[in-house]
Design a protein around this motif. Structure first.
Motif, short mmCIF file in Angstrom:
data_model
loop_
_atom_site.label_atom_id
_atom_site.label_comp_id
_atom_site.label_asym_id
_atom_site.label_seq_id
_atom_site.Cartn_x
_atom_site.Cartn_y
_atom_site.Cartn_z
N TYR A 27 19.21 -15.56 -8.23
CA TYR A 27 18.62 -14.19 -7.82
C TYR A 27 17.62 -14.62 -6.76
O TYR A 27 17.25 -13.84 -5.76
N ILE A 28 16.81 -15.95 -6.96
CA ILE A 28 15.99 -16.27 -5.90
C ILE A 28 16.39 -16.57 -4.53
O ILE A 28 16.05 -15.85 -3.46
N ALA A 29 17.66 -17.14 -4.53
CA ALA A 29 18.50 -17.18 -3.40
C ALA A 29 19.00 -16.19 -2.78
O ALA A 29 18.76 -15.80 -1.45
N SER A 30 19.38 -15.19 -3.67
CA SER A 30 19.89 -14.06 -3.18
C SER A 30 18.94 -13.09 -2.46
O SER A 30 19.03 -12.48 -1.49
N TYR A 31 17.64 -12.98 -3.03
CA TYR A 31 16.45 -12.04 -2.32
C TYR A 31 15.86 -13.09 -1.09
O TYR A 31 15.28 -12.19 -0.04
N PHE A 32 15.95 -14.30 -1.24
CA PHE A 32 15.61 -15.29 -0.14
C PHE A 32 16.24 -14.81 1.09
O PHE A 32 15.72 -14.81 2.28
N VAL A 33 17.72 -14.91 0.97
CA VAL A 33 18.65 -14.65 2.17
C VAL A 33 18.29 -13.30 2.59
O VAL A 33 18.68 -12.88 3.63
N VAL B 269 31.72 -25.20 -10.14
CA VAL B 269 31.61 -25.20 -11.54
C VAL B 269 32.14 -26.33 -12.36
O VAL B 269 31.47 -27.16 -13.05
N ALA B 270 33.47 -26.82 -11.78
CA ALA B 270 34.16 -27.58 -12.48
C ALA B 270 33.48 -29.08 -12.18
O ALA B 270 33.70 -30.06 -13.38
N ILE B 271 33.25 -29.47 -11.05
CA ILE B 271 32.66 -30.76 -10.95
C ILE B 271 31.46 -31.10 -11.74
O ILE B 271 31.35 -32.49 -12.26
N PRO B 272 30.40 -30.45 -11.73
CA PRO B 272 29.21 -30.82 -12.72
C PRO B 272 29.75 -31.06 -14.19
O PRO B 272 29.30 -31.68 -15.06
N SER B 273 30.65 -29.82 -14.61
CA SER B 273 31.26 -29.88 -15.90
C SER B 273 31.93 -31.15 -16.34
O SER B 273 31.99 -31.34 -17.55
N TRP B 274 32.59 -31.57 -15.33
CA TRP B 274 33.29 -32.94 -15.57
C TRP B 274 32.34 -33.97 -16.29
O TRP B 274 32.53 -34.99 -16.96
N ALA B 275 31.04 -34.04 -15.76
CA ALA B 275 29.98 -34.74 -16.17
C ALA B 275 29.26 -34.28 -17.31
O ALA B 275 28.20 -34.99 -17.56
N GLY B 276 29.60 -33.23 -17.78
CA GLY B 276 28.93 -32.57 -18.94
C GLY B 276 27.60 -31.72 -18.55
O GLY B 276 26.43 -31.76 -19.41
N ILE B 277 27.53 -31.23 -17.37
CA ILE B 277 26.34 -30.26 -17.07
C ILE B 277 26.97 -29.23 -16.35
O ILE B 277 27.92 -29.03 -15.52
N TRP B 278 26.14 -28.07 -16.56
CA TRP B 278 26.73 -26.87 -15.94
C TRP B 278 26.08 -26.50 -14.69
O TRP B 278 24.90 -26.49 -14.49
N ASN B 279 26.94 -26.10 -13.74
CA ASN B 279 26.11 -25.32 -12.61
C ASN B 279 26.66 -23.79 -12.54
O ASN B 279 28.02 -23.33 -12.04
N ILE B 280 25.74 -22.89 -12.90
CA ILE B 280 26.13 -21.34 -12.94
C ILE B 280 25.43 -20.97 -11.42
O ILE B 280 25.35 -19.57 -11.20
N GLY B 281 25.03 -21.79 -10.58
CA GLY B 281 24.26 -21.42 -9.62
C GLY B 281 25.21 -21.02 -8.19
O GLY B 281 24.55 -21.10 -7.19
N GLY B 282 26.43 -21.25 -8.50
CA GLY B 282 27.25 -21.12 -7.34
C GLY B 282 27.20 -19.57 -6.47
O GLY B 282 27.34 -20.03 -4.96
N GLU B 283 26.79 -18.82 -6.99
CA GLU B 283 26.45 -17.47 -6.07
C GLU B 283 25.42 -17.93 -5.12
O GLU B 283 25.62 -17.53 -3.91
N GLY B 284 24.39 -18.27 -5.78
CA GLY B 284 23.23 -18.66 -4.86
C GLY B 284 23.47 -19.74 -3.71
O GLY B 284 22.87 -19.63 -2.32
N GLN B 285 24.15 -20.56 -4.22
CA GLN B 285 24.43 -21.85 -3.24
C GLN B 285 25.42 -21.37 -2.00
O GLN B 285 25.23 -21.78 -1.11
N LEU B 286 26.27 -20.46 -2.43
CA LEU B 286 27.36 -19.83 -1.41
C LEU B 286 26.25 -19.17 -0.24
O LEU B 286 26.74 -19.23 0.69
N LEU B 287 25.47 -18.34 -1.08
CA LEU B 287 24.69 -17.41 0.23
C LEU B 287 23.93 -18.31 0.95
O LEU B 287 24.00 -18.10 2.22
N LEU B 288 23.42 -19.26 0.23
CA LEU B 288 22.53 -20.20 1.32
C LEU B 288 23.31 -20.94 2.17
O LEU B 288 22.97 -21.00 3.49
N GLY B 289 24.21 -21.30 1.60
CA GLY B 289 25.38 -21.98 2.64
C GLY B 289 25.97 -21.12 3.82
O GLY B 289 25.97 -21.49 4.96
#
Length: 315
Positions: free
Chosen positions: A142-148, A64-84
Protein backbone atom coordinates in the motif's frame (compact mmCIF):
# COMPACT_ATOMS: atom_id res chain seq x y z
CA UNK A 1 2.12 -37.69 -7.39
CA UNK A 2 0.31 -36.78 -4.17
CA UNK A 3 0.86 -33.05 -4.78
CA UNK A 4 -0.37 -33.32 -8.36
CA UNK A 5 -3.44 -35.26 -7.22
CA UNK A 6 -4.24 -32.61 -4.60
CA UNK A 7 -3.77 -29.84 -7.16
CA UNK A 8 -6.05 -31.52 -9.74
CA UNK A 9 -8.68 -32.15 -7.07
CA UNK A 10 -8.52 -28.51 -5.99
CA UNK A 11 -8.96 -27.29 -9.57
CA UNK A 12 -11.97 -29.59 -10.01
CA UNK A 13 -13.53 -28.11 -6.86
CA UNK A 14 -13.02 -24.60 -8.23
CA UNK A 15 -14.61 -25.54 -11.55
CA UNK A 16 -17.54 -27.20 -9.79
CA UNK A 17 -18.23 -24.13 -7.64
CA UNK A 18 -17.85 -21.94 -10.68
CA UNK A 19 -20.33 -24.08 -12.61
CA UNK A 20 -22.89 -23.71 -9.83
CA UNK A 21 -22.51 -19.91 -9.80
CA UNK A 22 -22.83 -19.74 -13.59
CA UNK A 23 -25.93 -21.94 -13.46
CA UNK A 24 -27.47 -19.64 -10.83
CA UNK A 25 -26.80 -16.76 -13.23
CA UNK A 26 -29.04 -18.52 -15.74
CA UNK A 27 -26.31 -19.71 -18.10
CA UNK A 28 -25.20 -23.15 -19.19
CA UNK A 29 -21.86 -23.84 -17.44
CA UNK A 30 -20.54 -25.84 -20.39
CA UNK A 31 -21.34 -23.02 -22.79
CA UNK A 32 -19.63 -20.58 -20.42
CA UNK A 33 -16.51 -22.73 -20.29
CA UNK A 34 -16.62 -22.86 -24.08
CA UNK A 35 -16.66 -19.05 -24.27
CA UNK A 36 -13.65 -18.90 -21.98
CA UNK A 37 -11.69 -21.41 -24.06
CA UNK A 38 -12.65 -19.61 -27.25
CA UNK A 39 -11.66 -16.22 -25.82
CA UNK A 40 -8.28 -17.46 -24.59
CA UNK A 41 -7.26 -20.06 -27.17
CA UNK A 42 -9.74 -19.60 -30.03
CA UNK A 43 -7.31 -18.08 -32.51
CA UNK A 44 -3.73 -16.88 -32.72
CA UNK A 45 -4.53 -13.41 -31.39
CA UNK A 46 -6.35 -14.75 -28.34
CA UNK A 47 -3.61 -17.28 -27.66
CA UNK A 48 -0.87 -14.63 -27.85
CA UNK A 49 -2.89 -12.40 -25.53
CA UNK A 50 -3.06 -15.26 -23.03
CA UNK A 51 0.71 -15.72 -23.21
CA UNK A 52 1.11 -11.97 -22.60
CA UNK A 53 -0.99 -12.24 -19.44
CA UNK A 54 1.34 -14.97 -18.18
CA UNK A 55 4.37 -12.66 -17.98
CA UNK A 56 3.57 -10.73 -14.75
CA UNK A 57 1.80 -13.73 -13.21
CA UNK A 58 4.79 -16.05 -13.67
CA UNK A 59 7.30 -13.56 -12.33
CA UNK A 60 5.28 -12.41 -9.32
CA UNK A 61 4.68 -16.08 -8.45
CA UNK A 62 8.43 -16.70 -8.72
CA UNK A 63 9.01 -13.63 -6.53
CA UNK A 64 7.07 -15.43 -3.79
CA UNK A 65 8.65 -18.83 -4.44
CA UNK A 66 12.31 -17.79 -4.17
CA UNK A 67 12.14 -16.46 -0.58
CA UNK A 68 9.78 -19.27 0.43
CA UNK A 69 12.46 -21.81 -0.52
CA UNK A 70 14.54 -20.22 2.25
CA UNK A 71 11.65 -20.17 4.72
CA UNK A 72 10.73 -16.49 4.40
CA UNK A 73 7.58 -14.97 2.87
CA UNK A 74 7.45 -12.19 0.32
CA UNK A 75 3.87 -10.91 0.07
CA UNK A 76 5.08 -7.60 -1.34
CA UNK A 77 5.20 -8.55 -5.02
CA UNK A 78 2.52 -6.01 -5.93
CA UNK A 79 4.44 -3.05 -4.53
CA UNK A 80 7.74 -4.29 -5.92
CA UNK A 81 6.15 -4.69 -9.37
CA UNK A 82 4.73 -1.14 -9.28
CA UNK A 83 8.05 0.39 -8.28
CA UNK A 84 9.89 -1.69 -10.87
CA UNK A 85 7.48 -0.51 -13.54
CA UNK A 86 7.95 3.10 -12.53
CA UNK A 87 11.73 2.68 -12.55
CA UNK A 88 11.66 1.35 -16.11
CA UNK A 89 9.35 4.16 -17.23
CA UNK A 90 11.53 6.79 -15.54
CA UNK A 91 14.61 5.56 -17.39
CA UNK A 92 12.66 5.16 -20.62
CA UNK A 93 11.63 8.79 -20.96
CA UNK A 94 14.67 10.49 -19.42
CA UNK A 95 17.84 8.69 -20.58
CA UNK A 96 19.13 7.37 -23.90
CA UNK A 97 22.34 5.33 -24.13
CA UNK A 98 22.31 5.38 -27.91
CA UNK A 99 21.59 1.67 -28.40
CA UNK A 100 18.22 -0.05 -28.17
CA UNK A 101 19.78 -3.16 -26.64
CA UNK A 102 21.63 -1.15 -23.98
CA UNK A 103 18.55 0.97 -23.28
CA UNK A 104 16.33 -2.05 -22.73
CA UNK A 105 18.94 -3.87 -20.67
CA UNK A 106 19.59 -0.82 -18.47
CA UNK A 107 15.88 -0.17 -17.93
CA UNK A 108 15.27 -3.80 -16.92
CA UNK A 109 18.23 -3.70 -14.52
CA UNK A 110 16.85 -0.53 -12.93
CA UNK A 111 13.37 -2.05 -12.62
CA UNK A 112 14.86 -5.10 -10.87
CA UNK A 113 16.88 -2.82 -8.56
CA UNK A 114 13.77 -0.83 -7.62
CA UNK A 115 12.01 -4.07 -6.65
CA UNK A 116 15.10 -5.30 -4.82
CA UNK A 117 15.36 -2.11 -2.74
CA UNK A 118 11.70 -2.36 -1.75
CA UNK A 119 12.30 -5.93 -0.56
CA UNK A 120 15.41 -4.92 1.39
CA UNK A 121 13.84 -3.25 4.41
CA UNK A 122 11.31 -6.01 5.31
CA UNK A 123 14.04 -8.61 4.81
CA UNK A 124 16.42 -6.66 7.04
CA UNK A 125 13.78 -6.17 9.74
CA UNK A 126 13.05 -9.90 9.67
CA UNK A 127 16.69 -10.93 9.98
CA UNK A 128 17.79 -8.34 12.54
CA UNK A 129 14.68 -7.75 14.66
CA UNK A 130 12.52 -10.78 13.82
CA UNK A 131 9.71 -8.50 12.59
CA UNK A 132 7.06 -10.56 10.82
CA UNK A 133 7.81 -10.24 7.10
CA UNK A 134 4.23 -11.12 6.13
CA UNK A 135 3.02 -7.93 7.82
CA UNK A 136 5.78 -5.66 6.51
CA UNK A 137 5.67 -6.89 2.90
CA UNK A 138 1.86 -6.86 2.81
CA UNK A 139 1.58 -3.34 4.22
CA UNK A 140 4.48 -2.25 2.03
CA UNK A 141 2.28 -2.87 -1.01
CA UNK A 142 0.00 0.00 0.00
CA UNK A 143 2.91 2.35 0.70
CA UNK A 144 4.43 1.60 -2.70
CA UNK A 145 1.07 1.89 -4.45
CA UNK A 146 0.30 5.36 -3.06
CA UNK A 147 3.87 6.52 -3.55
CA UNK A 148 3.80 5.56 -7.24
CA UNK A 149 0.35 7.15 -7.53
CA UNK A 150 1.80 10.40 -6.16
CA UNK A 151 4.73 10.26 -8.60
CA UNK A 152 2.58 9.77 -11.70
CA UNK A 153 0.04 12.39 -10.56
CA UNK A 154 2.48 15.19 -9.76
CA UNK A 155 6.21 15.31 -10.52
CA UNK A 156 6.22 12.86 -13.47
CA UNK A 157 2.70 13.26 -14.88
CA UNK A 158 2.17 13.65 -18.61
CA UNK A 159 0.19 16.91 -18.56
CA UNK A 160 -1.04 16.33 -22.11
CA UNK A 161 -3.10 13.38 -20.85
CA UNK A 162 -6.28 13.63 -18.76
CA UNK A 163 -5.26 10.45 -16.92
CA UNK A 164 -2.63 9.96 -14.23
CA UNK A 165 0.26 8.53 -16.21
CA UNK A 166 3.81 9.27 -17.28
CA UNK A 167 5.06 10.14 -20.73
CA UNK A 168 5.59 7.35 -23.22
CA UNK A 169 9.04 5.81 -23.09
CA UNK A 170 11.34 6.41 -26.04
CA UNK A 171 10.86 3.94 -28.90
CA UNK A 172 14.42 2.67 -28.40
CA UNK A 173 13.33 1.29 -25.00
CA UNK A 174 10.35 -0.61 -26.36
CA UNK A 175 10.73 -4.39 -26.62
CA UNK A 176 9.65 -5.16 -30.20
CA UNK A 177 6.41 -6.96 -30.98
CA UNK A 178 6.91 -10.28 -32.73
CA UNK A 179 3.71 -10.31 -34.79
CA UNK A 180 1.88 -7.54 -36.58
CA UNK A 181 -1.43 -6.64 -34.96
CA UNK A 182 -0.47 -8.25 -31.64
CA UNK A 183 1.22 -6.94 -28.49
CA UNK A 184 3.05 -10.22 -28.06
CA UNK A 185 6.75 -9.49 -27.64
CA UNK A 186 9.94 -11.07 -26.39
CA UNK A 187 8.84 -10.30 -22.82
CA UNK A 188 7.23 -13.73 -22.64
CA UNK A 189 10.48 -15.51 -23.44
CA UNK A 190 12.44 -13.30 -21.05
CA UNK A 191 10.03 -14.14 -18.23
CA UNK A 192 10.05 -17.84 -19.11
CA UNK A 193 13.83 -17.80 -19.21
CA UNK A 194 14.02 -16.22 -15.74
CA UNK A 195 11.76 -18.94 -14.33
CA UNK A 196 13.92 -21.73 -15.77
CA UNK A 197 17.15 -20.04 -14.67
CA UNK A 198 15.95 -20.09 -11.07
CA UNK A 199 14.74 -23.66 -11.49
CA UNK A 200 18.26 -24.74 -12.41
CA UNK A 201 19.78 -22.61 -9.65
CA UNK A 202 17.61 -24.21 -7.00
CA UNK A 203 18.19 -27.72 -8.34
CA UNK A 204 21.74 -27.79 -9.66
CA UNK A 205 23.80 -25.17 -7.80
CA UNK A 206 25.33 -25.11 -4.34
CA UNK A 207 23.60 -21.82 -3.58
CA UNK A 208 20.26 -23.40 -4.47
CA UNK A 209 21.00 -26.30 -2.13
CA UNK A 210 21.78 -23.86 0.69
CA UNK A 211 18.50 -22.05 0.08
CA UNK A 212 16.50 -25.28 0.19
CA UNK A 213 18.29 -26.51 3.31
CA UNK A 214 17.76 -23.18 5.06
CA UNK A 215 14.05 -23.40 4.36
CA UNK A 216 13.62 -27.04 5.30
CA UNK A 217 15.84 -27.18 8.41
CA UNK A 218 17.43 -23.87 9.48
CA UNK A 219 18.97 -25.24 12.68
CA UNK A 220 20.76 -28.10 10.89
CA UNK A 221 21.82 -25.72 8.12
CA UNK A 222 23.29 -23.25 10.59
CA UNK A 223 25.21 -25.99 12.42
CA UNK A 224 26.47 -27.23 9.04
CA UNK A 225 28.09 -23.87 8.33
CA UNK A 226 25.41 -22.32 6.12
CA UNK A 227 24.90 -18.63 6.83
CA UNK A 228 21.14 -18.91 7.10
CA UNK A 229 20.46 -15.24 7.85
CA UNK A 230 22.40 -14.15 4.79
CA UNK A 231 20.64 -16.76 2.66
CA UNK A 232 17.22 -15.56 3.79
CA UNK A 233 18.05 -11.92 3.11
CA UNK A 234 19.52 -12.66 -0.32
CA UNK A 235 16.51 -14.78 -1.28
CA UNK A 236 14.18 -11.95 -0.27
CA UNK A 237 16.19 -9.51 -2.37
CA UNK A 238 16.08 -11.84 -5.37
CA UNK A 239 12.32 -12.18 -4.99
CA UNK A 240 11.94 -8.40 -4.95
CA UNK A 241 14.18 -8.07 -8.01
CA UNK A 242 12.10 -10.59 -9.96
CA UNK A 243 8.86 -8.77 -9.09
CA UNK A 244 10.43 -5.45 -10.09
CA UNK A 245 11.55 -7.02 -13.36
CA UNK A 246 7.94 -8.03 -14.02
CA UNK A 247 6.94 -4.37 -13.78
CA UNK A 248 9.77 -3.37 -16.10
CA UNK A 249 8.70 -5.92 -18.72
CA UNK A 250 5.12 -4.64 -18.57
CA UNK A 251 6.31 -1.10 -19.28
CA UNK A 252 8.87 -1.91 -21.97
CA UNK A 253 6.92 -4.66 -23.72
CA UNK A 254 3.24 -3.71 -23.38
CA UNK A 255 2.14 -0.42 -21.79
CA UNK A 256 5.13 1.76 -22.74
CA UNK A 257 4.34 4.08 -19.83
CA UNK A 258 3.43 3.95 -16.16
CA UNK A 259 -0.23 4.56 -15.45
CA UNK A 260 -2.71 4.51 -12.59
CA UNK A 261 -4.37 1.22 -13.58
CA UNK A 262 -1.00 -0.43 -14.22
CA UNK A 263 -1.67 -3.60 -12.23
CA UNK A 264 -5.04 -5.24 -11.48
CA UNK A 265 -3.39 -7.15 -8.63
CA UNK A 266 -0.70 -9.19 -10.38
CA UNK A 267 1.25 -9.51 -7.14
CA UNK A 268 -1.62 -11.15 -5.27
CA UNK A 269 -2.45 -13.38 -8.24
CA UNK A 270 1.18 -14.47 -8.28
CA UNK A 271 0.92 -15.36 -4.59
CA UNK A 272 -2.03 -17.64 -5.31
CA UNK A 273 -0.24 -19.25 -8.25
CA UNK A 274 2.84 -19.91 -6.11
CA UNK A 275 0.75 -21.55 -3.38
CA UNK A 276 -1.07 -23.74 -5.90
CA UNK A 277 2.26 -24.70 -7.48
CA UNK A 278 3.84 -25.72 -4.16
CA UNK A 279 6.68 -23.24 -4.98
CA UNK A 280 7.66 -25.39 -7.97
CA UNK A 281 8.87 -23.24 -10.92
CA UNK A 282 7.67 -25.71 -13.55
CA UNK A 283 4.18 -25.88 -12.04
CA UNK A 284 4.20 -22.08 -11.79
CA UNK A 285 4.42 -21.91 -15.59
CA UNK A 286 1.46 -24.25 -16.13
CA UNK A 287 -0.77 -22.71 -13.45
CA UNK A 288 0.08 -19.21 -14.69
CA UNK A 289 -1.18 -20.35 -18.09
CA UNK A 290 -4.49 -21.45 -16.55
CA UNK A 291 -4.89 -18.16 -14.67
CA UNK A 292 -4.06 -16.23 -17.84
CA UNK A 293 -6.67 -18.25 -19.74
CA UNK A 294 -9.31 -17.32 -17.16
CA UNK A 295 -8.41 -13.63 -17.32
CA UNK A 296 -8.35 -13.47 -21.12
CA UNK A 297 -11.34 -15.72 -21.64
CA UNK A 298 -13.51 -13.91 -19.08
CA UNK A 299 -13.81 -10.97 -21.49
CA UNK A 300 -15.33 -13.27 -24.09
CA UNK A 301 -17.55 -14.82 -21.41
CA UNK A 302 -18.99 -11.43 -20.47
CA UNK A 303 -19.46 -10.50 -24.13
CA UNK A 304 -21.54 -13.54 -25.11
CA UNK A 305 -23.34 -14.36 -21.85
CA UNK A 306 -24.96 -12.75 -18.82
CA UNK A 307 -22.09 -13.82 -16.56
CA UNK A 308 -19.93 -10.81 -15.56
CA UNK A 309 -16.17 -11.04 -16.07
CA UNK A 310 -15.67 -10.32 -12.34
CA UNK A 311 -16.80 -13.90 -11.61
CA UNK A 312 -13.48 -15.09 -13.07
CA UNK A 313 -11.51 -12.71 -10.88
CA UNK A 314 -13.46 -13.78 -7.81
CA UNK A 315 -12.77 -17.47 -8.29
Amino acid sequence: LKKITIWVFFILIILAVWAVIIAISGENPFSAFGYILEGSLGDTGYFLSTLNKMVPIMLTALAVAIPSWAGIWNIGGEGQLLLGGFGAALIGFSINLGSSFLNILFALIVSALFGLVWALWPGYLKIKLNVDEVVTTLMGNYIASYFVLFLINYPFRDHSSPMAQTKYIDSSFQIPYMFRGSQFSYTFFIALGVVFVFYFIIRKFKFGYEIRMTGSNPDFSRMSGIKTKKIKLVSMLMGGAVAGLAGGLLVLGMNHRMMQSFSPGFGFTGLLVCLLAFNNPILIVFISFIFAMLQTGSVNLELFSNVPAEISGLL
